[in-house]
Each structure stands twice: as structure tokens, then as C-alpha cells.
Design an enzyme around this catalytic site. Structure first.
Site, PDB file in Angstrom:
ATOM      1  N   ASP A 236       0.873  -1.163   0.000  1.00 20.74           N
ATOM      2  CA  ASP A 236       0.000   0.000   0.000  1.00 20.74           C
ATOM      3  C   ASP A 236       0.924   1.230   0.000  1.00 20.74           C
ATOM      4  OD1 ASP A 236      -2.342   1.635   0.496  1.00 20.74           O
ATOM      5  OD2 ASP A 236      -1.674   1.769   2.578  1.00 20.74           O
TER       6      ASP A 236
ATOM      7  N   ASP B  40      -0.133   5.128   0.903  1.00 13.65           N
ATOM      8  CA  ASP B  40      -0.372   6.119   1.965  1.00 13.65           C
ATOM      9  C   ASP B  40      -0.279   5.455   3.343  1.00 13.65           C
ATOM     10  OD1 ASP B  40      -1.028   8.192   0.113  1.00 13.65           O
ATOM     11  OD2 ASP B  40      -3.049   7.397  -0.072  1.00 13.65           O
TER      12      ASP B  40
ATOM     13  N   GLY C  52      -7.439   3.851   3.669  1.00 16.02           N
ATOM     14  CA  GLY C  52      -7.625   2.688   2.795  1.00 16.02           C
ATOM     15  C   GLY C  52      -8.889   2.712   1.960  1.00 16.02           C
TER      16      GLY C  52
ATOM     17  N   ARG D 140     -12.088   7.864  -1.964  1.00 19.12           N
ATOM     18  CA  ARG D 140     -12.310   9.296  -1.688  1.00 19.12           C
ATOM     19  C   ARG D 140     -13.764   9.566  -1.307  1.00 19.12           C
ATOM     20  NH1 ARG D 140     -10.525  12.843  -6.574  1.00 19.12           N
ATOM     21  NH2 ARG D 140      -8.728  11.482  -6.263  1.00 19.12           N
TER      22      ARG D 140
ATOM     23  N   SER E   1      -5.510   5.012  -4.207  1.00 18.81           N
ATOM     24  CA  SER E   1      -5.475   6.443  -4.506  1.00 18.81           C
ATOM     25  C   SER E   1      -5.366   6.719  -5.999  1.00 18.81           C
ATOM     26  CB  SER E   1      -4.290   7.090  -3.793  1.00 18.81           C
ATOM     27  OG  SER E   1      -4.158   8.428  -4.198  1.00 18.81           O
TER      28      SER E   1
ATOM     29  N   ASN F 215      -4.217   9.502  -6.831  1.00 21.87           N
ATOM     30  CA  ASN F 215      -3.070  10.415  -6.828  1.00 21.87           C
ATOM     31  C   ASN F 215      -1.736   9.681  -6.681  1.00 21.87           C
ATOM     32  OD1 ASN F 215      -4.446  13.082  -6.870  1.00 21.87           O
ATOM     33  ND2 ASN F 215      -5.350  12.307  -4.968  1.00 21.87           N
TER      34      ASN F 215
ATOM     35  N   ASP G 262      -1.562  -0.519   6.093  1.00 21.66           N
ATOM     36  CA  ASP G 262      -1.696   0.083   7.431  1.00 21.66           C
ATOM     37  C   ASP G 262      -3.160   0.225   7.854  1.00 21.66           C
ATOM     38  OD1 ASP G 262      -2.094   2.104   5.406  1.00 21.66           O
ATOM     39  OD2 ASP G 262      -2.085   3.578   7.021  1.00 21.66           O
TER      40      ASP G 262
HETATM   41  C1  BG6 Z   1      -5.931   5.640   0.171  1.00 25.82           C
HETATM   42  C2  BG6 Z   1      -6.068   6.433   1.462  1.00 25.82           C
HETATM   43  O1  BG6 Z   1      -4.601   5.337  -0.063  1.00 25.82           O
HETATM   44  O2  BG6 Z   1      -6.430   6.411  -0.915  1.00 25.82           O
HETATM   45  C3  BG6 Z   1      -7.503   6.865   1.661  1.00 25.82           C
HETATM   46  O3  BG6 Z   1      -5.649   5.628   2.547  1.00 25.82           O
HETATM   47  C4  BG6 Z   1      -7.984   7.652   0.448  1.00 25.82           C
HETATM   48  O4  BG6 Z   1      -7.593   7.652   2.830  1.00 25.82           O
HETATM   49  C5  BG6 Z   1      -7.798   6.788  -0.804  1.00 25.82           C
HETATM   50  O5  BG6 Z   1      -9.349   8.008   0.605  1.00 25.82           O
HETATM   51  C6  BG6 Z   1      -8.198   7.525  -2.075  1.00 25.82           C
HETATM   52  O6  BG6 Z   1      -7.267   8.547  -2.300  1.00 25.82           O
HETATM   53  P1  BG6 Z   1      -7.352   9.660  -3.413  1.00 25.82           P
HETATM   54  O7  BG6 Z   1      -5.942  10.219  -3.437  1.00 25.82           O
HETATM   55  O8  BG6 Z   1      -7.727   9.008  -4.701  1.00 25.82           O
HETATM   56  O9  BG6 Z   1      -8.369  10.650  -2.971  1.00 25.82           O
HETATM   57 MG    MG Z   2      -2.684   3.155   3.683  1.00 23.88          MG
END
Ligand code: BG6
Ligand code: MG
Length: 213
Positions: free
Chosen positions: A10, A12, A47, A50, A117, A119, A171
Site C-alpha cells: 500500500d 499512503d 484505505g 475518496r 489512490s 493520486n 496500514d
Molecule cells: C488511500 C487512502 O490510499 O487512498 C484513503 O488511505 C484515500 O484515505 C484513498 O481516501 C483515495 O485517495 P485519493 O488520493 O484518490 O483521494
Molecule cells: Mg494506507
């Protein structure tokens, strides 16, 4: 069980501490809307997607919002979050992460990312972590978020690895569930490890090396 030869991480809260940026960006939105937002709620955002995170942020709101309003809130939070990500540099990767990735690779292990994510690409680019991974599965490539196993299975598929050859490190509770549902060795770290959620519970990524001695 086949021999482990792959580690899927993972992002984040495991390889980088962007979970703090998520919290700060959600907190700013919650403050603007006048909605209380606690550390316990932020922990439940780990985890999950969004939009699922936004539902957690809004759960103590006195009013309900339309889908269009929610989409605007998610976009506002994401712009705030991305401006924080733009400040990241390779120095934001903990040295124990860099050392562990290099040593795992030296021991013949394949390395991949499985992040929900959208991002993740920006984070990998800003930190230089992308160069250390053999495959990347992220939120842009999946239709079902953790705890569904899709993102871990996508990462394994990109490498041509069988799930039983993979250790999956996360995590978050949703992430550990996702790893287990994928049929991988579920390695919990940080908060998830403190709660003993994994097949293996570690305090530092360095402890992964004991799987490949
Ligand atoms: C995960 C985070 O990695 O990504 C979450 O732990 C988050 O908290 C999810 O909501 C989605 O992320 P993003 O960057 O697409 O908004
Ligand atoms: Mg994480």
C-alpha cells in the site's frame, strides 16, 4: 503455500506519510462546513475511497447534501490534498523504506504497489519511488476499493505472480482485509498491526526482510 517472492505495498501510511495530508485536507473542508471531524474518523478514512472517506467526514453533519454538492466537496478536498503533495520530494521517503526496498530487490524479490489512490502517480513521481517498483496498481485502474481484493490482485497480475507468492502490506483495516481476500499473506503495519489484524504484524517495513532470508 508456494514460496513468497513478491511484496505488494500500500502507499499512503506505508511507504510515505501522506495520510497526514489526507487528514489536514479533510479537516479544512470539515471546518469550512462547520462539521466536527475527529482523529478516530480520520483513521476510518484510511484505505477506503475518496467518496467513502467523504461520507465519513460528513457523518456528523446536521444537514444532508446532494450528489453534486458531494462531488464538489471531494474535488475541493482533492485540490487541497494535491497542493500538499506538490511539496513532496525524495526526502519524504523514510530511509528505512528505501533501504528495505533495495534489500528486498537484492534478495530477488519483486516489488509492486497496490494503492486505492487516484493520486498515486503524482506521489511516486514526486518522491522517486516509482523507479523502485516493478509494477503499479492504483485507484485509476480499479472499480472496487479496498476491502475488495481487486487492487492487490491487479498488482499481482501485472507481475504475473500468483497470490500465494505475494505478501501484501497495509496500514488500514480495509487494506488488510483486501490483502487477505486476495489470498495473499496479509502483513499489517502501523495502526492495523497495533490492532493485530494481520497474518503478520510489523512495526517497521524492515521486518519484512525476515520473510526472505
Ligand atoms: C488511500 C487512502 O490510499 O487512498 C484513503 O488511505 C484515500 O484515505 C484513498 O481516501 C483515495 O485517495 P485519493 O488520493 O484518490 O483521494
Ligand atoms: Mg494506507
Amino acid at each position: 503455500m508456494s514460496k513468497l517472492n513478491t511484496v505488494i505495498f500500500d502507499l499512503d501510511g506505508v511507504l510515505v506519510n501522506t495520510d497526514v495530508f489526507h487528514f489536514e485536507a479533510w479537516k479544512e473542508l470539515a471546518d469550512r462546513l462547520g462539521v466536527p471531524f475527529s482523529a478516530e474518523q480520520a483513521d476510518r478514512c484510511r484505505g477506503v475511497s475518496r467518496m467513502q472517506s467523504l461520507e465519513i467526514v460528513l457523518e456528523r453533519s446536521e444537514r444532508t447534501y446532494t450528489l453534486a454538492e458531494k462531488e464538489a466537496f471531494a474535488a475541493e478536498k482533492n485540490a487541497n490534498y494535491r497542493s500538499r503533495l506538490e511539496t513532496m520530494t525524495p526526502d519524504d521517503v523514510p530511509s528505512e523504506v528505501l533501504e528495505t526496498l533495495a534489500e528486498l530487490r537484492r534478495r530477488g524479490c519483486r516489488l509492486a504497489l497496490a494503492s486505492g489512490s487516484k493520486n498515486a502517480g503524482l506521489i511516486l513521481e514526486r518522491t522517486g519511488l516509482g523507479r523502485m517498483l516493478d509494477a503499479v496498481a492504483d485507484g485509476t485502474m480499479i472499480t472496487r476499493s479496498k476491502p475488495d481484493p481487486e487492487v492487490f490482485l491487479t498488482a499481482a497480475k501485472l507481475l504475473g505472480a500468483e497470490p500465494c507468492e505475494c505478501a501484501a502490506v497495509d496500514d488500514a483495516e480495509a487494506g488488510v482485509q483486501s490483502a487477505r481476500a486476495a489470498g495473499m499473506l496479509a502483513v499489517a503495519i502501523a495502526g492495523a498491526a497495533k490492532s493485530g489484524l494481520g497474518d503478520m504484524n510489523i512495526a517497521s517495513v524492515k521486518e519484512l526482510l525476515q520473510l526472505f532470508e
